[in-house]
Design an enzyme around this catalytic site. Structure first.
Site, PDB file in Angstrom:
ATOM      1  N   ASP A 144      11.433   1.717  -6.191  1.00  0.00           N
ATOM      2  CA  ASP A 144      10.857   2.435  -7.118  1.00  0.00           C
ATOM      3  C   ASP A 144       9.264   1.821  -7.449  1.00  0.00           C
ATOM      4  O   ASP A 144       8.803   1.040  -6.969  1.00  0.00           O
ATOM      5  CB  ASP A 144      11.413   2.458  -8.563  1.00  0.00           C
ATOM      6  CG  ASP A 144      12.904   2.766  -8.666  1.00  0.00           C
ATOM      7  OD1 ASP A 144      13.019   3.630  -7.864  1.00  0.00           O
ATOM      8  OD2 ASP A 144      13.547   2.411  -9.876  1.00  0.00           O
ATOM      9  N   ARG A 145       8.620   3.004  -7.763  1.00  0.00           N
ATOM     10  CA  ARG A 145       6.977   2.681  -8.005  1.00  0.00           C
ATOM     11  C   ARG A 145       6.752   1.333  -8.684  1.00  0.00           C
ATOM     12  O   ARG A 145       5.817   0.423  -8.367  1.00  0.00           O
ATOM     13  CB  ARG A 145       6.198   3.729  -8.609  1.00  0.00           C
ATOM     14  CG  ARG A 145       4.829   3.599  -8.843  1.00  0.00           C
ATOM     15  CD  ARG A 145       4.205   4.903  -9.339  1.00  0.00           C
ATOM     16  NE  ARG A 145       2.739   4.707  -9.322  1.00  0.00           N
ATOM     17  CZ  ARG A 145       1.862   5.814  -9.769  1.00  0.00           C
ATOM     18  NH1 ARG A 145       2.456   7.037 -10.384  1.00  0.00           N
ATOM     19  NH2 ARG A 145       0.675   5.673 -10.070  1.00  0.00           N
TER      20      ARG A 145
END
Length: 311
Positions: A144-145
């Site tokens: 995930d970012r």
């Protein structure tokens, strides 16, 4: 020649509890986003940055109520489609290991792994900009970012296919560090709850536990216990989108700093202690390719400082 523009005039900042204990060079990297790291070290060497009126070294650790003078700095503008220099520097410094077949990065939080959905550049695009045209570079898996830590990149197709096959079974072991809300009861928890992607909240992608979803298996092991939170090691046997975050919320102990699935009150408490991101870090990655490999990404300083404050 690239255009440049001046930043604001001299700034005087007083250090609060959120930044106390941080190195001055890391503090400036946050305050002067877009300024090359080499420029920041140059203004430190020249004495343009002052703390309490005096010169300091890049390794100086800020103290509560220190007064920091930040000089005006010219921030380079970039042309559309040009990879930001700051991202290039970040990824050059993030390489944990590299050989002719693959490389492992300690991905920074806040950087997407690839472009899309309004994101012009991700890790893979920046890496390709740093390599020779035509070099093979592909993501083996994703983070995930907002998640930091070990990210695996293949440098040849044969390696990519081999590692993808290992990921489908038990050939790659992945461990994360996560800070969860609440005191932990008991030992290791096994969460076997299928996950399904949904579109809710104005089109924002969400993932939910559902009998109609795909298999998802996580093991949560307590490492450090605090009064209102617990640091856990999470081993995932499947790589579903937002798996750790949704599983943690499912059993009632959401991740710290999780704006999508977490508890707002808990997040506000930790924000006052300096948490500005999701507390999820891909700490360890191991597999066998042509020999056994194990890689570890150290916990970022900001997360380590938070744990010390909770102590």
């Amino acid at each position: 020649m690239e255009n440049s523009q001046p930043s604001a005039t001299v700034r005087l900042l007083q250090i609060d509890a959120n930044n106390a204990g941080q190195r001055i060079d890391n503090f400036l990297l946050t305050e002067l986003k877009g300024v090359p790291k080499s420029r920041i070290y140059r203004i430190l060497r020249k004495g343009e940055v002052r703390v309490n009126g005096g010169r300091i070294k890049p390794t100086y650790r800020l103290q509560l109520e220190d007064k920091v003078r930040i000089p005006p700095v010219r921030i380079e503008e970039r042309k559309k489609g040009e990879v930001p220099y700051s991202m290039q520097v970040q990824l050059k410094e993030a390489v944990l290991y590299e050989d002719e077949r693959f490389l492992v990065l300690n991905k920074p939080s806040g950087m997407a792994v690839h472009a899309g959905s309004g994101i012009e550049f991700g890790v893979i695009e920046v890496l390709r900009s740093l390599r020779d045209e035509g070099d093979f570079l592909e993501l083996v898996h994703r983070l995930d970012r907002d998640t930091s830590g070990c990210l695996l990149i293949a440098k040849e197709r044969e390696t990519l296919l081999s590692l993808n096959e290992k990921l489908k079974g038990d050939g790659v072991e992945k461990h994360y560090l996560a800070l969860l809300q609440g005191a932990w009861q008991g030992g290791i928890k096994t969460i076997d709850a299928p996950l399904q992607k949904n579109s809710v909240r104005g089109g924002e992608r969400m993932v939910m536990v559902s009998a109609e979803g795909k298999e998802a298996l996580s093991f949560f092991k307590p490492l450090r216990r605090f009064e209102q939170a617990t640091l856990v090691d999470v081993e995932i046997k499947t790589g579903r989108t937002h798996q750790i975050r949704v599983h943690a919320t499912h059993f009632g102990q959401p991740l710290a700093g999780d704006q999508k699935y977490g508890n707002r009150g808990f997040n506000r408490q930790l924000k006052k202690l300096g948490l500005k991101r999701l507390f999820l870090h891909a700490e360890r990655l191991s597999f066998t390719l042509y020999k056994p490999f194990e890689f570890r990404a150290p916990l970022p300083d900001a997360l380590e400082r938070l744990l010390n404050k909770l102590d």
